[in-house]
Scaffold this motif. Structure first.
Motif, PDB file in Angstrom:
ATOM      1  N   ARG A  71      28.792  35.761  42.914  1.00 12.57           N
ATOM      2  CA  ARG A  71      29.625  36.830  42.876  1.00 12.57           C
ATOM      3  C   ARG A  71      28.583  38.336  42.478  1.00 12.57           C
ATOM      4  O   ARG A  71      29.605  39.537  42.582  1.00 12.57           O
ATOM      5  N   LEU A  74      27.010  39.056  44.856  1.00  8.61           N
ATOM      6  CA  LEU A  74      27.545  39.644  46.136  1.00  8.61           C
ATOM      7  C   LEU A  74      27.934  41.710  45.823  1.00  8.61           C
ATOM      8  O   LEU A  74      27.057  42.173  46.499  1.00  8.61           O
ATOM      9  N   ALA A  75      27.450  41.706  44.387  1.00 10.36           N
ATOM     10  CA  ALA A  75      27.881  42.319  43.742  1.00 10.36           C
ATOM     11  C   ALA A  75      26.750  43.670  43.729  1.00 10.36           C
ATOM     12  O   ALA A  75      27.008  44.607  44.359  1.00 10.36           O
ATOM     13  N   ARG A 191      31.280  47.461  44.616  1.00  7.60           N
ATOM     14  CA  ARG A 191      31.316  46.448  44.993  1.00  7.60           C
ATOM     15  C   ARG A 191      31.962  44.792  43.899  1.00  7.60           C
ATOM     16  O   ARG A 191      31.848  44.152  44.447  1.00  7.60           O
ATOM     17  N   TRP A 194      35.191  44.857  44.466  1.00  3.03           N
ATOM     18  CA  TRP A 194      35.447  44.328  46.072  1.00  3.03           C
ATOM     19  C   TRP A 194      35.285  42.410  46.163  1.00  3.03           C
ATOM     20  O   TRP A 194      35.084  41.645  45.781  1.00  3.03           O
ATOM     21  N   ALA A 195      33.986  41.858  44.718  1.00  7.20           N
ATOM     22  CA  ALA A 195      33.183  40.790  45.115  1.00  7.20           C
ATOM     23  C   ALA A 195      34.044  40.179  43.881  1.00  7.20           C
ATOM     24  O   ALA A 195      34.275  38.798  44.444  1.00  7.20           O
ATOM     25  N   TYR A 196      35.124  39.970  42.791  1.00 11.72           N
ATOM     26  CA  TYR A 196      35.220  39.227  42.009  1.00 11.72           C
ATOM     27  C   TYR A 196      36.418  39.591  42.935  1.00 11.72           C
ATOM     28  O   TYR A 196      37.560  38.468  42.223  1.00 11.72           O
ATOM     29  N   ALA A 199      36.291  39.105  47.657  1.00 11.31           N
ATOM     30  CA  ALA A 199      34.727  38.327  48.429  1.00 11.31           C
ATOM     31  C   ALA A 199      34.703  36.851  48.846  1.00 11.31           C
ATOM     32  O   ALA A 199      35.369  36.412  47.366  1.00 11.31           O
TER      33      ALA A 199
ATOM     34  N   GLU C   8      37.153  40.945  37.015  1.00 11.76           N
ATOM     35  CA  GLU C   8      36.376  41.525  37.734  1.00 11.76           C
ATOM     36  C   GLU C   8      36.135  42.713  37.097  1.00 11.76           C
ATOM     37  O   GLU C   8      35.277  43.678  36.608  1.00 11.76           O
TER      38      GLU C   8
END
Lengths: 259, 382, 388
Positions: A71, A74-75, A191, A194-196, A199, C8
């Protein structure tokens, strides 16, 4: 073009503690991070994509929690992330991991470049890039930096203390990326969200890759000895102009009867 | 019990206050901004006879007692803490140590010069490994015939770069021993000035001794008397810091009151707001208590008995009062209290040193507790 | 009840910490000594997308809400209060005022470039005669056709010397005063008549630019009224409330660093034959610091949760600021006591931390005002309207 980047999740070497009594690593305090050299590889891949277009795919081998490292990839900007996760892979050594990664690269299809960090800072054998190239039947350039692409020829730089020279290789190829002066980018906050949150990390097992247990389990490396590093004493810092610092250093050394 | 000052003490108090207001306070901001010691004020103080005031008249002094000396330090502390510390180091630490423990030759050689401001005094005890633990000195003084050779490093020496005479503590075979060493001595080097949060008008330097050879006559007292001499100086130092704290606390309270009577918000002077009044009241109460404490400890010192515990109490209490009052008065000033346009931020930075210098609060507590328990027959390790 | 941070946020904190350690910490002492803004850090903050963290992605932000924003300021507060102050003024009150009070058009026009870090913001309320008494402002805005003409002076404005977009409070109706007579405006630094005046020389946060702003017949289009005419205080007070939570987070970071330094020094420094860590006084000081930090951390992140779930949080925001600032000051002070003379030396970061931490009790509403805010809420909940 499709670029695959092989990353590894490791314990943060700066935070890992050594237990001298047990002669073992105490992982308690250490966070899991992306192997720093792999971040340089990812950065190089992202730059190539920015120049020439294409897709960057991050790959990693490990248990479910390794998806965290993917991830992060991806970020940073990777387009896809694939986790190779299987009980059989848990005990694999570098040759097994290389085989799994090579198979995944083939499975993805149309990959013309594989990048990875020159070595993992935890177990650090540094043999993965070469093994990977061997499995794929591709050329490998190690200790490479600043890869550049012209048509299907990849050019990268190597250096020693005195000089710097370039190496050219035809694609497809494997590149082991070394640390460079320019640091990898920070994953933009946007990002990360989004990634965590949204995605998807694709997960493949040995069946998906068509890998049999025998292909993975053969061991080609053997751990012979574990040695603790020597204890370090705390130092002290001198300040002031060079003359003053020199004077205080001499006074200190004399005071400690070292000179 | 008479709590009033004698006429003579009142005269001294007024004299000191006038000097401080005229010669010291106007320089305070510049000393801080330019980070330089108050050389001019030092000379003027010498001319007025203040630097040697506690010394006997025979050595150019005025025979001022401890109470009178605290009046001087309070006045200086009320004008500028950097100047107060400069004078205290010179007079209270250096000159009075020579007076109490020096031979006749040493006293005649140095005291008149110190009183006249011809030489500035400094006191070098602290080392990198020996702060609160000042018994743990590493500076060595090796006896060689009719001289001693000193090697070692001293740190945080107040007045370091302006001093002409140092009282330097070293380890001899017989134990900790102080030496009187002049600036010109070979093998003595003054190092780079420390850059500090506050007291930027106070010179603080390391001292490097490398094969510094001095005659036996430079030794102050007998070998091994050093710890007792240092403790006596510390007692004076603690009381002095309490007096300087008293001055500083009063100065900052005055600044707070002035501001509160000028600044209007919500249609009234902020002095009319209870929150502000509480800060002023608490500060005023603490200062009053501190004043009586300083007076009574100074009186006790003048009686001649042991006043170690009392001095530690005065220092602990005094430095904390000064810090608290300065902090409250910054709060009274609001945002203005953070701007260098107003003097209160300098007082805040300077006052912070009062807890650290000459033994931090933690050490004072240890001393007080130790003395209290020793009276009950219990010996505690620091 | 789940007290763990979502994945996140964990990843975001890790990234911000690395950024703070690599890019911000190395400059902290320098910008203090040189009395300048860390210009070189701003493009890096922009590239990492850190200048719009709480705002929704559609406005160019990262969509990480108040919680993400608190994490950002906590991590920055750990390494450099000046940088945290710069970010806080830009995001937390400057851009935030536009986010909370702006029209869709104003948000697209101004919030988006601010969130992306392409432009920088400031928030101008304080005046020489109006500090704690914010209602006493005198900067005047007079309507003239399709514009307002602004005249007046603002002081102590963070980022004031270089901000591109300034949210300004001015009096539109002197008769009505704070209730209905004050309006918020969006001013661009290019408007003629807008001038940066004195830049303050301060005790601390010297890497943060604090400036006087002068408005001399500045023409502001009516379209730049922020929120409703006469209701400027509503927008601004909301902004300040949000800003207070994150100030608490920055103080948390500073306090944490003070604790780490205290423990490290106490381990290493020996006096009387053993490390200071063996002295009970030192142990107790360190224990108290840790307990206060834990309490503050819970308070700050719970309040961030209140903000993100759109629950009332004015009282708690005041508490974050009040306790955060006092805890940070106490922790830094205790650390200084433990470090002895070394803590007083400018060759060591602690004295800078002391100077930097002192501002937190004074700006964004003094702690006396915070107490009034909290008391007002408490008594209002009890049915009593108190007068400050």
């Amino acid at each position: 073009m499709r670029i695959a980047v092989c990353i590894k999740q490791i314990l943060d070497p700066r935070a890992v503690r050594l237990s001298r009594s047990r002669e073992a690593i105490d992982p308690r305090q250490a966070a899991r991070i992306v192997n720093p050299p792999d971040r340089y590889a990812l950065e190089a891949a992202l730059r190539l994509r920015e120049r020439h277009g294409g897709e960057v795919i991050a790959l990693s081998v490990g248990a479910r929690d390794v998806s965290d490292a993917l991830r992060e990839a991806l970020a940073m900007g990777a387009d896809r992330a694939i986790l190779l996760s299987d009980e059989m892979l848990a005990g694999a050594d570098a040759s097994g991991v290389a085989r799994a990664l090579a198979r995944a690269v083939e499975h993805i299809g149309d990959v013309s470049l594989v990048l990875t960090g020159e070595r993992a800072l935890d177990t650090g054998g540094g043999t993965l890039p070469a093994r990977l190239a061997q499995e794929l039947g591709w050329p490998v350039v190690t200790d490479a930096s600043e890869p550049q692409l012209e048509d299907s020829i990849l050019r990268a730089f190597q250096r020693d203390e005195k000089q710097r020279w370039s190496v050219s290789v035809a694609l497809p190829a494997v590149l082991a990326v070394t640390r460079q002066r320019e640091k990898p980018r920070y994953p933009p906050a946007l990002r990360i969200a989004w990634a965590y949150r949204e995605a998807e990390v694709e997960t493949w097992d040995c069946d998906d890759l068509g890998l049999s247990p025998e292909e993975i389990s053969a061991r080609h490396t053997e751990e012979r000895n574990l040695v603790m590093p020597p204890e370090r004493n705390l130092g002290f810092i001198l300040s002031g102009s060079p003359e003053e610092a020199a004077r205080s250093l001499v006074a200190e050394l004399r005071g400690k009867r070292l000179i | 019990m008479d709590f009033s000052l004698t006429e003579e003490q009142q005269m001294f108090r007024d004299l000191f206050a006038e000097f401080a207001a005229k010669e010291v306070a106007p320089q305070a901001a510049a000393l801080d901004a330019e980070e330089r010691p108050p050389l001019a004020a030092l000379q003027k103080a010498a001319q007025q006879g203040f630097l040697g005031a506690p010394l006997p008249e025979a050595y150019g002094g005025a025979g001022l007692d401890m109470l009178g000396y605290t009046l001087l330090l309070e006045a200086l502390g009320r004008a500028c803490l950097s100047t107060a510390f400069t004078v205290h180091t010179h007079t209270g630490l250096a000159a009075l140590t020579v007076l109490r423990h020096g031979t006749e030759e040493q006293k005649e050689r140095y005291l008149p010069a110190l009183a006249a401001g011809e030489r500035t005094g400094a006191f070098a005890l602290t080392e990198p490994e020996a702060g609160s633990d000042f018994g743990n000195l590493r500076t060595r003084a090796r006896r060689e015939g009719d001289s001693y050779v000193l090697d070692g490093t001293k740190t945080w020496v107040a007045n370091g770069e302006i001093a002409g005479l140092f009282v330097i503590f070293a380890c001899t075979e017989g134990g900790v021993t102080p030496f009187l060493i002049e600036r010109e001595a070979n093998g003595l080097t003054v190092g780079r000035r420390e850059r500090t949060l506050g007291l930027r008008g106070l010179a603080l330097n390391p001292l490097y001794l490398e094969g510094c050879r001095v005659l036996v006559e430079s030794r102050l007292g007998a070998e091994g008397e050093g710890l007792a001499i240092a403790r006596a100086a510390q007692d004076r130092g603690r009381l002095s810091v309490a007096a300087m704290s008293l001055g500083a606390a009063q100065a900052t309270l005055d600044l707070g009151i002035t501001f509160a009577l000028q600044r209007k918000q919500f249609g009234v002077f902020i002095a009319e707001k209870q929150a502000i009044q509480n800060y002023l009241a608490d500060s005023s109460a603490e200062i009053a208590a501190l004043r009586h404490l300083v007076d009574s400890v100074a009186w006790k010192a003048d009686q001649g008995g042991d006043y170690t515990q009392d001095a530690a109490i005065a220092k602990l209490f005094g430095s904390q009062v000064a810090l608290r009052v300065a902090n409250r008065m910054v709060q009274v000033h609001g945002g203005a209290g953070y701007m260098k346009d107003y003097p209160i931020e300098r007082w805040f930075r300077d006052a912070r040193a009062l807890d650290i210098a000459e033994g931090p609060g933690l050490l004072q507590r240890a001393v007080i507790a130790r003395e209290m328990l020793a009276e009950k027959g219990i010996a505690v390790v620091a | 009840m789940d007290f763990s941070f979502p994945p996140e946020m964990v990843a975001f904190r890790r990234m911000v910490r690395e950024f703070a350690e690599e890019e911000v910490r190395p400059l902290a002492a320098t910008i203090d000594r040189e009395d300048r803004v860390p210009w070189e850090t701003i493009p890096k903050l922009r590239q990492a997308g850190l200048l719009g963290v709480p705002f929704p992605q559609k406005y160019g932000g990262a969509g990480l809400g108040e919680m993400g924003y608190c994490i950002l300021l906590e991590e920055m507060g750990r390494v450099c209060t000046s940088t945290a102050t710069f970010i806080g003024a830009h995001i937390g009150i400057g851009a935030m005022a536009i986010y909370l009070g702006g029209t869709e058009e104003q948000k697209q026009r101004y919030l988006v470039p601010l969130a992306r870090g392409e432009k920088l913001a400031a928030f101008a309320l304080t005046e020489p005669g109006a500090g704690s008494d914010a209602a006493a402002i005198r900067t005047r805005a007079v309507r003239d056709g399709d514009r307002y003409i602004l005249n007046g002076t603002k002081i102590y404005i963070t980022n004031g010397s270089f901000a591109d977009i300034i949210s300004v409070m001015a009096v539109t109706d002197p008769a009505l005063g704070a209730r209905g007579g004050v309006t918020a405006f969006i001013v661009e630094k290019e408007y003629p008549g807008y001038k940066v005046g004195t830049i303050e020389d301060k005790m601390g946060i010297r890497g943060s630019a604090t400036a006087e702003l002068i408005f001399d017949e500045v023409e502001v289009p009516a379209a730049n009224v922020l929120g409703q005419v006469g209701l400027g205080f509503v927008t601004f007070m909301q902004s300040l409330d949000v800003g207070r939570v994150t100030l608490g987070a920055a103080c948390l970071g500073g306090a944490e660093t003070a604790l780490e330094m205290a423990i490290r020094y106490a381990r290493v420094r020996e006096q009387f034959g053993r490390p200071l860590a063996h002295l009970q006084s030192v142990q107790f000081m360190v224990a108290e610091m840790a307990a206060e930090i834990e309490a503050l951390r819970s308070l700050v992140y719970r309040t961030a949760w209140l903000v993100d779930t759109k629950q009332p949080f004015t009282k708690e925001a005041g508490m974050c600021k009040l306790l955060g600032s006092e805890i940070a000051s106490r922790c830094v002070d205790r650390a200084m006591q433990i470090h002895g003379a070394l803590g007083y030396s400018r060759d060591f970061p602690l004295e800078r931390m002391l100077r930097d931490s002192r501002i937190a009790e004074l700006f964004e509403g003094t702690n006396e005002i915070q107490r009034i805010v909290i008391a007002t809420e408490l008594f209002r909940e009890a049915g009593v309207r108190i007068r400050p």
